[in-house]
Design a protein around this motif. Structure first.
Motif, short mmCIF file in Angstrom:
data_model
loop_
_atom_site.label_atom_id
_atom_site.label_comp_id
_atom_site.label_asym_id
_atom_site.label_seq_id
_atom_site.Cartn_x
_atom_site.Cartn_y
_atom_site.Cartn_z
N ARG A 196 0.84 -1.20 0.00
CA ARG A 196 0.00 0.00 0.00
C ARG A 196 0.88 1.25 0.00
O ARG A 196 1.95 1.27 0.62
CB ARG A 196 -0.90 0.03 1.23
CG ARG A 196 -1.99 -1.02 1.25
CD ARG A 196 -2.86 -0.86 2.49
NE ARG A 196 -3.90 -1.86 2.55
CZ ARG A 196 -5.12 -1.73 1.98
NH1 ARG A 196 -5.41 -0.63 1.33
NH2 ARG A 196 -6.01 -2.69 2.08
N GLU A 217 -4.88 6.97 1.92
CA GLU A 217 -4.60 5.80 1.08
C GLU A 217 -4.47 6.28 -0.36
O GLU A 217 -5.38 6.90 -0.90
CB GLU A 217 -5.74 4.79 1.20
CG GLU A 217 -5.68 3.64 0.23
CD GLU A 217 -4.66 2.59 0.63
OE1 GLU A 217 -3.90 2.15 -0.25
OE2 GLU A 217 -4.64 2.21 1.82
N GLY A 235 -7.25 0.05 4.96
CA GLY A 235 -6.42 -1.11 5.29
C GLY A 235 -5.46 -0.89 6.43
O GLY A 235 -4.54 -1.69 6.62
N LYS A 268 3.30 -2.89 3.87
CA LYS A 268 2.95 -4.25 3.47
C LYS A 268 2.87 -5.10 4.73
O LYS A 268 3.90 -5.36 5.38
CB LYS A 268 3.97 -4.83 2.50
CG LYS A 268 3.56 -6.17 1.92
CD LYS A 268 4.48 -6.61 0.78
CE LYS A 268 3.97 -7.91 0.16
NZ LYS A 268 4.83 -8.35 -0.96
N ALA A 412 -12.89 -5.55 -5.41
CA ALA A 412 -11.72 -5.47 -4.54
C ALA A 412 -11.57 -4.07 -3.95
O ALA A 412 -11.23 -3.91 -2.77
CB ALA A 412 -10.46 -5.85 -5.32
N ALA A 415 -13.93 -3.50 -1.18
CA ALA A 415 -13.50 -4.21 0.02
C ALA A 415 -12.26 -3.58 0.65
O ALA A 415 -11.80 -4.05 1.69
CB ALA A 415 -13.22 -5.68 -0.32
N GLY A 416 -11.72 -2.54 0.02
CA GLY A 416 -10.51 -1.89 0.53
C GLY A 416 -9.25 -2.67 0.25
O GLY A 416 -8.21 -2.41 0.85
N ASP A 417 -9.31 -3.61 -0.69
CA ASP A 417 -8.19 -4.50 -0.97
C ASP A 417 -7.42 -3.98 -2.18
O ASP A 417 -7.53 -4.49 -3.30
CB ASP A 417 -8.70 -5.92 -1.22
CG ASP A 417 -7.57 -6.92 -1.40
OD1 ASP A 417 -6.42 -6.58 -1.05
OD2 ASP A 417 -7.84 -8.03 -1.89
N THR A 418 -6.62 -2.92 -1.99
CA THR A 418 -5.86 -2.33 -3.09
C THR A 418 -4.38 -2.28 -2.73
O THR A 418 -3.99 -2.42 -1.58
CB THR A 418 -6.35 -0.90 -3.40
OG1 THR A 418 -6.20 -0.09 -2.23
CG2 THR A 418 -7.79 -0.91 -3.84
N HIS A 419 -3.56 -2.09 -3.76
CA HIS A 419 -2.11 -1.97 -3.60
C HIS A 419 -1.59 -1.20 -4.80
O HIS A 419 -2.35 -0.84 -5.72
CB HIS A 419 -1.47 -3.35 -3.50
CG HIS A 419 -1.90 -4.30 -4.59
ND1 HIS A 419 -1.41 -4.22 -5.88
CD2 HIS A 419 -2.81 -5.31 -4.59
CE1 HIS A 419 -1.97 -5.16 -6.62
NE2 HIS A 419 -2.83 -5.83 -5.86
N PHE A 422 -2.49 -2.35 -8.33
CA PHE A 422 -3.92 -2.61 -8.52
C PHE A 422 -4.34 -2.43 -9.98
O PHE A 422 -5.06 -3.26 -10.55
CB PHE A 422 -4.72 -1.69 -7.61
CG PHE A 422 -6.21 -1.88 -7.67
CD1 PHE A 422 -6.81 -3.03 -7.19
CD2 PHE A 422 -7.03 -0.88 -8.19
CE1 PHE A 422 -8.19 -3.19 -7.23
CE2 PHE A 422 -8.40 -1.03 -8.24
CZ PHE A 422 -8.99 -2.20 -7.76
#
Length: 625
Positions: A196, A217, A235, A268, A412, A415-419, A422
């Motif tokens: 992130r 973020e 996250g 991470k 994704a 759901a807040g599931d990023t990087h 992405f």
């Protein structure tokens, strides 16, 4: 006390600073280049000064010309905005030496963070975790990230996955860093993939108080440039948030920071690594403002005047999400031209550098606006943002709106599931196929609006229905490059409630749909906006004019720019994906690659040549001629 403030910047950030100045009763001064002479930021300032003599791309980097503008306008303070000279210690020193108030950190603090290499050493001394530095010529490990030591914004950054591409990518990063920042120093770090990108907003006064206003973020990026930002991060757990904020405060104290700044980290799992400190206001500062209920520009001005911050920062409330609306195509290539219409409404904040009728030039960043939504929850903020983007009327230039909508509606992301990778994920929103538009109503609305416009222009018998005949021989059709539609008679189940050149209301199966229509020139695109989205339809002329045809295999310039390098000659064999030449536009390099295996039959440009969008650069004959 500040009485007249000059903003040494342009576009959206200049307008943003002017807005706060108006609320404080501070007189404002804009500076502008020749391409920006009619820009909104120029019109909104109390006074405006043309920066003469420099090339358009370098205008806002001309320190002495900016100081001359201060003297000519009677400004007693300078706000640098972000980008351009905002992180130039030399500029800050020059402003102070001229007897002006500098709305920014001390020059020594800027210099301390101006070199990412030196900044990492300082952060290690302050106990802030950092990634190890690698020898850029012999790093010893891959993958790695080559970075410009000066500046940011994704310029001068390259991912290198093996030794074979190292030298080329390092040289490319150096050239881009020189073009953007005037400094070609680069270094390398291990590439921390799927991490992130999280940053902490800090604000410090001259009396020893340092605030950490939570984290943002910023992981959704393309070409290392942020696209979506939010506050707080979905996250980051409370314990990790506390660690990040403590590290950011230590960083600010280490360099004697004053004013608004941002400390950026890669995160991470539980691992935290310092990236850089931006010694200026960030593009994404509005999300922090909305969550913490503050005006960061006002606080910048007050701190510059010597005010003390309260000992404790305000308490956050709710969630905010920001998207950057760019004039760019699906390949992230910048677009230039006239913004025919720019209307973004809804329960959102819009910080924009353009308005309807503005010209987006090829010399500067193609960001049109930031659209920001705040809600009591993340879901509410995202929903407000999606609604505003869907209903926005954006005409004239290709934008990244559809990509933004795909991101905001991605499972994704929700759901807040990023990087940071992405948007590079083949299964992610950037690579999703555009939805097949099977709904006929937008095309029907466009056809009916064009027919109504024709009747409005009719010199005689304007009251007759369009296409009227004593004996009907065939249905009336409209042909667009995207669709062909029969609109008289209408398809079964659809009725017309009203049809004007600007608005059409249709009813299908008992449900009414309203369409807003815009058509700016004869034969040009028809823009259809409605609650469910938008469509751009190009009419097919009944009697087309003769046109020039481009030779098969021609490589065309995707945007206006300068030819930085030609890598082939006539007669060379090339393979699909091989670089043919490199264009520089908006201070970034763009590789123009061969679309297929073949032989170069001609190169039509040379190094240093300026080209317009659509110009033929080279011709590749496919196969083995």
């Amino acid at each position: 006390m500040i009485t007249r403030l000059l903003v040494a910047n342009r576009g959206e950030i200049a307008r943003r600073v002017f807005r706060t100045c108006r609320s404080l009763g501070i007189s404002t001064v804009a500076v502008f280049s020749d391409p920006d002479a009619e820009a909104p930021h120029v019109a909104e300032a109390d006074l405006a000064v043309r920066l003469r003599g420099a090339r358009p791309s370098d205008t806002y980097l001309a320190v002495e010309r900016v100081l001359e503008a201060c003297r000519a306008s009677g400004a007693d303070a300078v706000h640098p905005g972000y980008g351009f000279l905002s992180e130039s210690a030399e500029f800050a020193r020059a402003v102070l030496a001229a007897g002006l108030l500098w709305v920014g950190p001390p020059p020594a603090a800027i210099a301390a963070m101006g070199s990412k290499i030196a900044a990492k050493r300082l952060m290690e001394e302050a106990g802030v975790p950092v990634l190890p530095s690698l020898d850029v010529t012999a790093p010893g490990e891959f993958p790695l990230l080559v970075k410009a030591s000066a500046g940011g914004g994704g310029r001068g950054m390259r991912i290198v996955r093996d030794a074979g591409e190292l030298a080329r990518e390092v040289e490319s990063a150096r050239r881009e860093a020189v073009a953007a920042f005037g400094d070609g120093t680069v270094f390398a770090e291990p590439l921390l993939e799927l991490a992130r990108h999280v940053e902490v907003q800090v604000l410090a006064d001259r009396h020893g108080t340092v605030w950490a206003l939570g984290e943002r973020e910023c992981s959704v990026q393309r070409r290392h440039q942020k696209v979506v930002e939010e506050c707080p991060s979905p996250g980051i757990a409370p314990e990790l948030r506390e660690r990040l904020c403590e590290a950011a405060v230590r960083a600010a104290r280490k360099i004697g920071y004053v004013g608004a700044g941002t400390v950026e980290f890669l995160v991470k799992g539980d691992r935290v690594a310092f990236l850089e400190m931006n010694t200026r206001l960030q593009v994404e500062h509005p999300v922090t403002e909305l969550v913490y209920g503050v005006d960061l520009v006002r606080l910048q001005l007050e701190v510059a005047e010597g005010a003390a911050l309260p000992p404790v920062p305000p308490v956050p409330s709710g969630h905010a999400v920001e998207v950057r609306l760019y004039a760019e195509d699906a390949a992230y290539l910048p677009q230039s031209g006239v913004v025919r219409r720019f209307e973004v409404t809804g329960d959102v904040r819009v910080d924009s550098g353009v308005e309807s009728g503005s010209v987006v030039s090829p010399y500067y960043d193609p960001m049109l606006a930031k659209v920001i939504a705040h809600g009591s929850s993340r879901a509410e903020a995202v929903r407000k943002l999606v609604t505003a983007l869907r209903r926005a009327r954006l005409h004239g230039l290709t934008t990244n709106r559809d990509l933004l909508l795909r991101i905001l509606e991605n499972r994704a992301f929700l759901a807040g599931d990023t990087h940071t990778g992405f948007l590079e994920d083949p299964a992610g929103p950037a690579h999703a196929s555009a939805p097949q538009r099977t709904d006929e109503l937008p095309a029907l609305a466009a056809a009916l609006a064009l027919a109504a416009a024709n009747r409005r222009r009719a010199p005689v018998l304007a009251g007759l229905p369009g296409g009227w005949r004593n004996v009907r021989s065939q249905p009336r059709r409209a042909r667009f490059t995207q669709a062909e539609i029969v609109y008289d008679p209408l398809p079964e189940g659809i009725t017309t409630i009203s049809a004007d050149p600007e608005q059409v209301v249709l009813e299908r199966d008992g449900v009414r749909h309203t369409f807003q229509i815009a058509h700016y020139e004869e034969g040009g695109p028809v823009y259809v906006d409605h609650a469910g989205g938008h469509a751009e339809l190009t009419p097919v002329p009944r009697l087309p004019e003769p046109v020039e045809h481009v030779a098969p295999g021609s490589l065309l310039a995707p945007m206006p720019g300068s030819v930085l390098r030609v890598e082939v000659e006539a007669g060379d064999r090339v393979t699909k994906g091989q670089a043919v030449l490199v264009l520089e536009a908006m201070k970034m390099e763009h590789r123009i690659a061969a679309p297929a295996d073949g032989v170069v039959s001609g190169v039509h440009v040379e190094k240093g040549q300026q080209v317009e969008a659509g110009a033929v650069l080279a011709i590749i004959q496919e196969g083995n001629p």
